[in-house]
Design a protein around this motif. Structure first.
Motif, PDB file in Angstrom:
ATOM      1  N   HIS B  25      21.609  -1.511 -20.361  1.00 39.97           N
ATOM      2  CA  HIS B  25      22.498  -2.663 -20.378  1.00 39.97           C
ATOM      3  C   HIS B  25      21.863  -3.711 -21.276  1.00 39.97           C
ATOM      4  CE1 HIS B  25      25.753  -5.022 -18.404  1.00 39.97           C
ATOM      5  NE2 HIS B  25      25.017  -6.017 -18.880  1.00 39.97           N
ATOM      6  N   CYS B  26      22.636  -4.224 -22.220  1.00 42.17           N
ATOM      7  CA  CYS B  26      22.100  -5.219 -23.162  1.00 42.17           C
ATOM      8  C   CYS B  26      22.197  -6.607 -22.544  1.00 42.17           C
ATOM      9  CB  CYS B  26      22.882  -5.174 -24.473  1.00 42.17           C
ATOM     10  SG  CYS B  26      22.392  -6.474 -25.618  1.00 42.17           S
ATOM     11  N   GLN B  27      21.084  -7.279 -22.457  1.00 39.61           N
ATOM     12  CA  GLN B  27      21.079  -8.608 -21.844  1.00 39.61           C
ATOM     13  C   GLN B  27      21.566  -9.677 -22.818  1.00 39.61           C
ATOM     14  OE1 GLN B  27      16.908  -7.892 -20.340  1.00 39.61           O
ATOM     15  NE2 GLN B  27      17.763  -8.927 -18.546  1.00 39.61           N
ATOM     16  N   ASP B  28      21.598  -9.322 -24.109  1.00 36.89           N
ATOM     17  CA  ASP B  28      22.081 -10.302 -25.087  1.00 36.89           C
ATOM     18  C   ASP B  28      23.602 -10.385 -25.097  1.00 36.89           C
ATOM     19  OD1 ASP B  28      19.578 -11.163 -25.861  1.00 36.89           O
ATOM     20  OD2 ASP B  28      19.365  -9.575 -27.368  1.00 36.89           O
ATOM     21  N   CYS B  29      24.274  -9.225 -25.100  1.00 36.71           N
ATOM     22  CA  CYS B  29      25.742  -9.270 -25.156  1.00 36.71           C
ATOM     23  C   CYS B  29      26.379  -8.804 -23.844  1.00 36.71           C
ATOM     24  CB  CYS B  29      26.270  -8.471 -26.351  1.00 36.71           C
ATOM     25  SG  CYS B  29      26.084  -6.682 -26.203  1.00 36.71           S
ATOM     26  N   ASP B  30      25.544  -8.530 -22.851  1.00 34.84           N
ATOM     27  CA  ASP B  30      26.025  -8.199 -21.511  1.00 34.84           C
ATOM     28  C   ASP B  30      26.911  -6.953 -21.480  1.00 34.84           C
ATOM     29  OD1 ASP B  30      26.087  -8.637 -18.749  1.00 34.84           O
ATOM     30  OD2 ASP B  30      27.934  -9.834 -18.860  1.00 34.84           O
ATOM     31  N   ALA B  39      17.841  -0.116 -29.426  1.00 35.74           N
ATOM     32  CA  ALA B  39      18.529  -1.394 -29.626  1.00 35.74           C
ATOM     33  C   ALA B  39      20.004  -1.212 -29.299  1.00 35.74           C
ATOM     34  CB  ALA B  39      18.367  -1.876 -31.067  1.00 35.74           C
ATOM     35  N   CYS B  40      20.650  -2.312 -28.954  1.00 38.30           N
ATOM     36  CA  CYS B  40      22.066  -2.270 -28.557  1.00 38.30           C
ATOM     37  C   CYS B  40      22.955  -1.999 -29.773  1.00 38.30           C
ATOM     38  CB  CYS B  40      22.428  -3.613 -27.927  1.00 38.30           C
ATOM     39  SG  CYS B  40      24.200  -3.872 -27.756  1.00 38.30           S
ATOM     40  N   PRO B  41      23.856  -0.994 -29.681  1.00 36.89           N
ATOM     41  CA  PRO B  41      24.719  -0.685 -30.823  1.00 36.89           C
ATOM     42  C   PRO B  41      25.828  -1.721 -31.030  1.00 36.89           C
ATOM     43  CG  PRO B  41      25.244   0.757 -28.983  1.00 36.89           C
ATOM     44  CD  PRO B  41      24.056  -0.062 -28.561  1.00 36.89           C
ATOM     45  N   SER B  42      26.025  -2.634 -30.070  1.00 36.82           N
ATOM     46  CA  SER B  42      27.055  -3.667 -30.250  1.00 36.82           C
ATOM     47  C   SER B  42      26.512  -4.888 -30.972  1.00 36.82           C
ATOM     48  CB  SER B  42      27.611  -4.118 -28.899  1.00 36.82           C
ATOM     49  OG  SER B  42      28.322  -3.070 -28.289  1.00 36.82           O
ATOM     50  N   CYS B  43      25.283  -5.297 -30.621  1.00 33.65           N
ATOM     51  CA  CYS B  43      24.795  -6.564 -31.189  1.00 33.65           C
ATOM     52  C   CYS B  43      23.398  -6.443 -31.789  1.00 33.65           C
ATOM     53  CB  CYS B  43      24.801  -7.660 -30.121  1.00 33.65           C
ATOM     54  SG  CYS B  43      23.461  -7.537 -28.927  1.00 33.65           S
ATOM     55  N   GLY B  44      22.763  -5.304 -31.631  1.00 38.76           N
ATOM     56  CA  GLY B  44      21.416  -5.148 -32.194  1.00 38.76           C
ATOM     57  C   GLY B  44      20.316  -5.672 -31.290  1.00 38.76           C
TER      58      GLY B  44
HETATM   59 ZN   LIG Z   1      24.118  -6.156 -27.193  1.00 35.87          ZN
END
Ligand SMILES: [Zn+2]
Lengths: 389, 131
Positions: B25-30, B39-44
């Protein structure tokens, strides 16, 4: 909008027989295709100063373009290997050649792909060396064999659900391709088929039956690209590349995006807009057809037919010779044979050169190539224009 | 099979062994995502945490595989089986397989729950239909 230098032209094509090329290696097939392409436009290897190669999927090696250059005895200033994926690579190779020529790195470039993926596959593998094909092994291989049909089938099933496409529509694609292949001496499928034959063909991965799937073959193709200046000097009539696009969204099925997020639609829009044309202006087209769903998706995304209506469009004869926009006139991957997708590009060039004999689209001037790779992971496209015939 | 795991992907497979479906779960883009990455494929974003999923979802698409094209002998005894794309209730889609032989009644939208299955030394997150 990406602009292409209008003073780079395609002047020659060459292909090898397709089918089972026993005893011929991958690099030998590529060299064979190159010789045929050069002979087609009256050039020799001495004229070539650029080479772009796609390595064979069954037995690639690193630095494959060097393997081909060395084999041909080329000592040249520009050489590159390109593998975007599947049929998308053929458009990409021409793009590389055009860039190299317009920036002055070379003047006459040959693009080539060829492989003995049927007779030359390593023991215990099949078709493309599939571990190389997919890329998503860790999260795909545990759930089923690395099988392109099953992965394309997931898109096909979902497409039927979203847009109402029926099994018969896939069948119409298979029949239309076979009819075209019967007019191509260099196609492996020689027997006519009917919708009944299609429906009776054995199930592979639902909704796909055997006749939804392309037929792997050995074979090779090459294209000669050159500066307009050189072509004029030699008195060669060239085919212009009016626009080229590419859109990437994922690679393997494990990363597959939803149908409305695929790169096809933005690629189609940009391709048409850059060339300043619409689907109604295209005289002849080739589209990716590793499986029948690809053709349905391409026709409906590129604006030839409305969503859910590609089957009707094909049944009305619009995609056949004599129709609005004859499609995959060589028989395609489905019925000519499937190695990479370079013969798609060759077909459009030859249609625009008026060299297609029995399957010539009369007066063809504007042609479209659309390639795909991965599992609808990348879409590429090119609009070409020939001299008025 | 025998695809090597990285230290990142091993967390997913180890959780499966423990009977848990864990995704990052990405804590930057939730947003949760699949498959495991650094790394998160939505926001990096790289502020990622592992969260346990409920293990429930719906069939997004499916294919009854009748022929293990390619001479994959080990699969021949298992066909026909059903390859599926599962949309987890938390959002991400997974490629997986339904437990057991293919059943004609499978359709898009059917509810499923994770069914961990031992195979070749791994514990695999297959799914089974519910209700
Ligand atoms: Zn993200």
């Amino acid at each position: 909008m990406p602009k292409l230098n209008q003073d780079v032209v395609i002047v020659g094509t060459g292909e090898t027989p397709v089918g089972r090329l026993h005893g011929v290696s991958g690099v030998e097939i590529q060299a064979w295709a190159v010789r045929n392409a050069l002979a087609d436009c009256g050039l020799t290897l001495r004229d070539v100063d650029g080479l772009v190669s796609q390595q064979p999927y069954n037995l690639p090696n690193s630095g494959y373009c060097l393997t081909v250059a060395e084999y041909l005895g080329l000592r040249i200033p520009y050489c590159a290997t390109l593998d975007i994926a599947g049929t998308a690579t053929s458009v990409g190779m021409l793009q590389q050649a055009a860039w190299a020529i317009e920036t002055g790195h070379c003047e006459v470039a040959v693009c080539v792909h060829g492989e003995n993926s049927v007779t030359g596959r390593p023991k215990d593998t099949h078709g493309f060396a599939l571990q190389i094909f997919a890329g998503g092994e860790e999260f795909e291989a545990p759930f089923g064999p690395p099988s392109p049909p099953a992965h394309y089938a997931l898109y096909a099933q979902r497409y039927m659900h979203e847009y109402g496409t029926r099994q018969e529509d896939f069948g119409a694609v298979a029949v239309a391709h076979r009819n075209h292949a019967l007019l191509n001496d260099n196609a492996v499928m020689k027997k006519p088929i009917t919708l009944e034959d299609y429906m009776a063909s054995k199930p592979i991965a639902s909704p796909f039956k055997l006749l939804d799937c392309s037929i792997p073959v050995d074979g090779g193709g090459a294209v000669v690209v050159m500066s307009g200046k050189r072509a004029r000097k030699l008195g060669l009539k060239g085919i212009r590349m009016r626009s080229i696009v590419e859109r990437v969204t994922h690679n393997a099925m494990v990363g597959g995006v939803a149908i409305d997020e695929l790169g096809l639609e933005p690629a189609a829009k940009e391709l048409m807009n850059s060339a300043g044309i619409g689907p109604e202006d295209i005289d002849v087209a080739v589209v990716h057809d590793a499986f029948t769903i690809s053709v349905i998706l391409m026709l409906e995304t590129f604006g030839f037919a409305k969503r859910g209506e590609a089957g009707d469009y094909i049944r009305a004869g619009h995609a056949s010779l004599g129709g609005k926009c004859p499609l995959n006139t060589h028989g395609g991957l489905l019925s000519q044979g499937h190695f990479g997708g370079f013969l798609h590009t060759l077909e459009i060039i030859r249609q625009l050169q008026g060299k297609c004999g029995r399957r010539q689209v009369e007066g063809a001037r504007i042609g479209m190539v659309s390639g795909g790779g991965g599992i609808f992971a990348v879409t590429s496209g090119m609009i070409m224009e020939g001299p008025a015939q | 099979m025998n695809v090597p795991h990285s230290s990142t992907t091993a967390v997913f497979w180890d959780a499966c062994k423990a009977g848990q479906l864990k995704l990052q779960h990405c804590q930057d883009c939730d947003k949760p995502f699949y498959y495991p990455r650094t790394a998160c494929p939505s926001c990096g974003g790289t502020r990622l945490e592992w969260r346990q999923m409920k293990g429930t979802g719906t069939i997004y698409s499916f294919s009854h595989v009748h022929l293990a094209l390619g001479g994959y002998k080990s699969w021949e005894a298992e066909v026909p089986f059903t390859l599926v794309q599962i949309q987890l209730d938390e959002g991400p889609r997974m490629l997986s397989r339904l437990v057991g032989k293919a059943e004609e009644s499978v359709k898009i939208g059917d509810r499923v729950t994770v069914a961990f299955t031992e195979r070749e030394g791994e514990t695999l997150p297959y799914f089974r239909r519910t209700g």
